[in-house]
Every structure is written in structure tokens, then in C-alpha cells.
Design an enzyme around this catalytic site. Structure first.
Site, mmCIF file in Angstrom:
data_model
loop_
_atom_site.group_PDB
_atom_site.id
_atom_site.type_symbol
_atom_site.label_atom_id
_atom_site.label_comp_id
_atom_site.label_asym_id
_atom_site.label_seq_id
_atom_site.Cartn_x
_atom_site.Cartn_y
_atom_site.Cartn_z
ATOM 1 N NE ARG A 98 -4.365 -3.017 0.576
ATOM 2 C CZ ARG A 98 -3.633 -2.328 1.274
ATOM 3 N NH1 ARG A 98 -2.715 -2.756 2.406
ATOM 4 N NH2 ARG A 98 -3.428 -0.923 1.055
ATOM 5 C CE1 TYR A 116 -5.239 -3.557 5.068
ATOM 6 C CE2 TYR A 116 -6.783 -1.564 5.574
ATOM 7 C CZ TYR A 116 -5.574 -2.040 4.958
ATOM 8 O OH TYR A 116 -4.604 -1.306 4.387
ATOM 9 C CG PHE A 208 -9.425 0.398 -1.116
ATOM 10 C CD1 PHE A 208 -10.700 0.435 -1.500
ATOM 11 C CD2 PHE A 208 -9.457 0.200 0.221
ATOM 12 C CE1 PHE A 208 -11.897 0.496 -0.791
ATOM 13 C CE2 PHE A 208 -10.521 0.133 1.049
ATOM 14 C CZ PHE A 208 -11.826 0.023 0.559
ATOM 15 C CG ASP A 209 -5.336 1.053 2.457
ATOM 16 O OD1 ASP A 209 -5.230 0.616 1.432
ATOM 17 O OD2 ASP A 209 -5.160 0.652 3.511
ATOM 18 C CB THR A 210 -4.192 6.847 -0.475
ATOM 19 O OG1 THR A 210 -3.040 6.188 -0.059
ATOM 20 C CG2 THR A 210 -3.821 8.473 -0.672
#
Length: 433
Positions: A98, A116, A208-210
Site C-alpha cells: 500500500r 487516500y 508507510f502512514d506511521t
């Protein structure tokens, strides 16, 4: 970590004006839906999202389906949606992840605001406009949906609730994160920030987000949080144990990089004019009150550190040697702490010069404290340890005032008057635009 690219500072945030962007060429908002083997839910999701944006979103938009290596009919469904919806496009990646899908699409997008959301649309779409509004207005750099805010309304099982709260507790305790929900699949970022931030983000999966949020927060970027209404998807294909394991590995990697200063977070700094604390007022020294507070806190801690070292060194050495050694070690720590916490200097540039100048300031303190010890010895012959400490505290108080003045005026001075900084930055922003 990725540190091989070179960037200038970010431009000051500006409100994105309605009609300033050609809706046929470059929409204001690009909403990415990353998918992997979602042939069952993809069409329903995109049609519902498209209808919501058409009815409620006041700017031009685009929906991008980012297929990361699906093996079912997801690519065909995405292509069909792109063919029937003029504001929808599909993007195919041949590798899973992702994070990889988001970085690839966001890096190539021409929209000034990038967002997103997960394909299951667990988050109520009414939160989409509040999510991106602070980015459009220029108020914030990133925005995230939070399921852990007090006003959020969330429906999910106790297992996922426990895992989510435990993960965020780990982030707060290990990486000093202050944002409340790293894993909610509902986020947005300004494109100018993404262009500089994404090359530093190494993870290509669920972490990725973190990683993106931690680096943004450490760089001083503004993160806006939106309470969301969220309903758990019972058919989610996320492997909880494997994802949690990868997340913990990511926490360790990022924490280590931050600890050793391996990340050039100063590339994400914004220029004068965006931070009201940088605006000079006639007759008022900029940031003096804040610097005094920081200096006092650092000074109190370093004094305790100095006294502990002096007592330790005094066990095997004379007072002059113990004083010099303790003052030298504490001076290096004091300069480093004041550099970062009191005067807000980040990055490695000039660190060696600052330490060298700090040692000169240390020499002044050494002269005052050593002179005080010498005068005490001459006056009393053989003073007690408690008397020595009392004299050293008094001498350090006198040296502290002089140390602050030298640090502020010589080691970490303002580079230019306020007006000059404003003029220089105005010229720089003109070049950027």
C-alpha cells in the site's frame, strides 16, 4: 533511510483559490484508493465516492484507483470505472504494498492536495471535506482521520480496539508521537510537502502512514486531526499479526534513525512569514521569553549534571581537576541541548563551530568557578565539601547570566534583522513561485 535528495525550504502555505486550477487538467484534490484483489467491493466504493464528491465537494477532483499487483479481476474493474467516469483513472503497479502504491501515485500527481482512503469506506465520507479543508486553506501540511478522538463514533470489535490503542501507546512511548491515530486509512497531504517528505519514507507497506507522520511531526509540520465516524469491515483481508510485526520493526528502524540524526528533517522547514514566532516586532527581541524558559530548564538540568559529576570526580581528584572535568563534560551537553531546545537550531550544519564557541563560553565559566574555588581555598585553608558546593553554585549563577548573553549574541545570533529576513524570504518565495 533515504537521504540522497537535496531540497530547498518549503514555500509558505497559501490558500488554494477556487478557479485557479484548470479542472480538466489539474484538479485540486486527488483521492487515491489503494487496492489489492478488491474486485468485489471496488466498483461500489468508487461509485459511492464519486457521487459524494460530485454532490458536496466545491473544487475539481480526481479519483485514482491504485492497483498494487492484484491477481483477480480488480484491474479490469478499475479500467472500466476509468472509462465511464471522467473524473476517475486507474493506475497499475506490478509490486504489492500500500505504501508503494501511495508514494508512486502521489509522486506523479499534479493535484495540490493528495488524499487516500481504504476501499471498504469504513470512514464516513462526510469527514472528507473537513479533512482536506485545512490543506486547501493553507492552515496545515497534513491531515488525518482519528478514530480515537473523544467525539469519534466507532463500531468495531474489542480485539481491533485493543490493538489500535496499544499500537498508538507504543508510538507515544517510543517515538514521542503526539498524533492520536496512525492507522486510520483516511489521510491527506499537500503536494509540496509530499514532494519533500515521501523520499524520506522507506516503508512500502502498512507502516508507510506511521513513518510519514512521525517524520512530519519531528520536522515541525502541522498535522490536523479530524474525528471520524468509523464502522469496522468484518471482511477485511489485513493479516493482523504479520502487520503488527512489520509495524514494530518499522518503529525500531525509525527510532534508531532519529536517535542518530540520520534524517535531514531540516529540508522540511518553512521560511520566515509562515511561523508567527519568527515575525520581528520593533523593539522586542524575537523569541526572548521562550529562549529564557528553555535556557533555564537546560541550565537547571545541566547544573545538576555538573554537580553530580563534580562529586564523582572529587572522590579521586583535587577540587580544581574535578571542577574542570565536570564543567567540560556538562558544557558540551549544555551547548548541544541549548542549540536544539533553546535556540531551535536543527541539523548538523554548524554543529562543530557551535561546540567550539561553546567551549569558549565554557572557559569563561571555568575562570569564574576556578577563581571562586581558589579564593575560597586562600581564605579558609581547607574548606568542607559542602562549602565548596555552595561557592560553586553561587559562581555558576553568576556565570549563567553571562553564558546566556554570549550564547544569544555570539554562538546562536539572529542572522539578520526582522525586516531583512522578510525581504530575503519574499525574494526567495518569488523565485519558488
Amino acid at each position: 533511510m533515504r537521504t540522497d535528495s537535496s531540497w530547498s525550504t518549503l514555500p509558505a502555505r497559501e490558500h488554494l483559490l477556487a478557479g485557479a486550477v484548470d479542472s480538466a487538467e489539474a484538479p485540486v484534490l486527488d483521492v487515491v484508493v489503494p487496492v489489492y484483489n478488491e474486485e468485489k467491493d471496488l466498483e461500489t466504493c468508487v461509485l459511492r465516492l464519486h457521487d459524494h464528491l460530485v454532490r458536496t465537494f466545491p473544487y475539481a477532483f480526481r479519483i485514482t484507483v491504485a492497483d498494487n499487483a492484484s491477481t483477480d479481476r480488480t484491474p479490469q474493474v478499475a479500467a472500466r470505472l476509468a472509462a465511464i467516469l471522467p473524473r476517475c483513472r486507474s493506475y497499475r503497479l506490478e509490486e504489492k504494498g500500500r505504501g508503494r502504491a501511495l508514494r508512486t501515485v502521489w509522486s506523479q500527481s499534479d493535484a495540490p492536495v493528495l488524499a487516500y482512503m481504504d476501499v471498504d469506506l469504513s470512514t464516513d465520507l462526510n469527514a472528507l471535506l473537513p479533512l482536506v479543508a485545512p490543506l486547501i486553506s493553507g492552515h496545515s501540511d497534513l491531515a488525518i482521520g482519528s478514530r480515537l478522538a473523544r467525539s469519534s463514533r466507532v463500531v468495531r470489535g474489542s480485539k481491533r480496539e485493543f490493538i489500535s490503542r496499544a499500537y498508538n501507546l507504543i508510538l507515544r512511548s517510543s517515538l514521542a508521537a503526539r498524533f492520536s491515530d496512525a492507522q486510520c486509512g483516511f489521510k491527506a497531504i499537500r503536494r509540496d510537502v509530499a514532494q519533500r517528505l515521501l523520499p524520506m519514507v522507506e516503508d512500502t507497506g502498512w507502516f508507510f502512514d506511521t513513518e510519514m507522520l512521525v517524520l512530519a511531526e519531528r520536522a515541525g509540520l502541522r498535522i490536523h486531526e479530524v474525528p471520524v465516524d468509523w464502522v469496522d469491515d468484518p471482511d477485511s483481508t489485513v493479516h493482523i499479526v504479520r502487520t503488527a510485526t512489520e509495524d514494530l520493526k518499522g518503529v525500531w528502524r525509525v527510532g534508531r534513525a532519529l536517535a542518530v540524526g540520520a534524517l535531514p528533517l531540516d529540508r522540511l522547514a518553512r521560511p520566515f512569514g509562515d511561523d508567527p514566532r519568527d515575525r520581528g516586532l520593533s523593539g522586542v527581541p524575537g523569541g526572548l521569553a521562550r529562549q529564557l524558559v528553555g535556557f533555564c530548564v537546560v541550565g537547571a538540568l545541566s547544573t545538576l549534571f555538573y554537580l553530580a559529576l563534580y562529586s564523582l570526580f572529587r572522590l579521586g581528584a583535587g577540587p580544581q581537576f574535578a571542577n574542570g572535568g565536570a564543567l567540560l563534560v556538562s558544557a558540551v551537553a549544555n551547548t548541544a541541548a541549548n542549540r536544539r531546545l533553546t535556540f531551535g537550531v536543527r541539523g548538523r550544519s554548524g554543529a562543530v563551530r557551535h561546540q567550539a564557541q561553546g567551549l569558549v563560553v565554557f572557559a569563561v565559566g571555568l575562570a569564574l568557578t576556578s577563581g571562586s574555588l581558589a579564593a575560597l581555598g586562600a581564605a579558609t585553608g581547607s574548606p568542607s565539601h559542602g562549602t565548596e558546593l555552595a561557592v560553586l553554585i553561587a559562581a555558576n549563577l553568576a556565570a549563567t547570566v553571562l553564558r546566556f548573553l554570549l550564547l544569544r549574541a555570539w554562538v546562536f545570533p539572529d542572522r539578520a534583522p526582522a525586516a531583512g529576513r522578510a525581504d530575503d524570504t519574499h525574494h526567495e518565495l518569488g523565485n519558488v513561485r
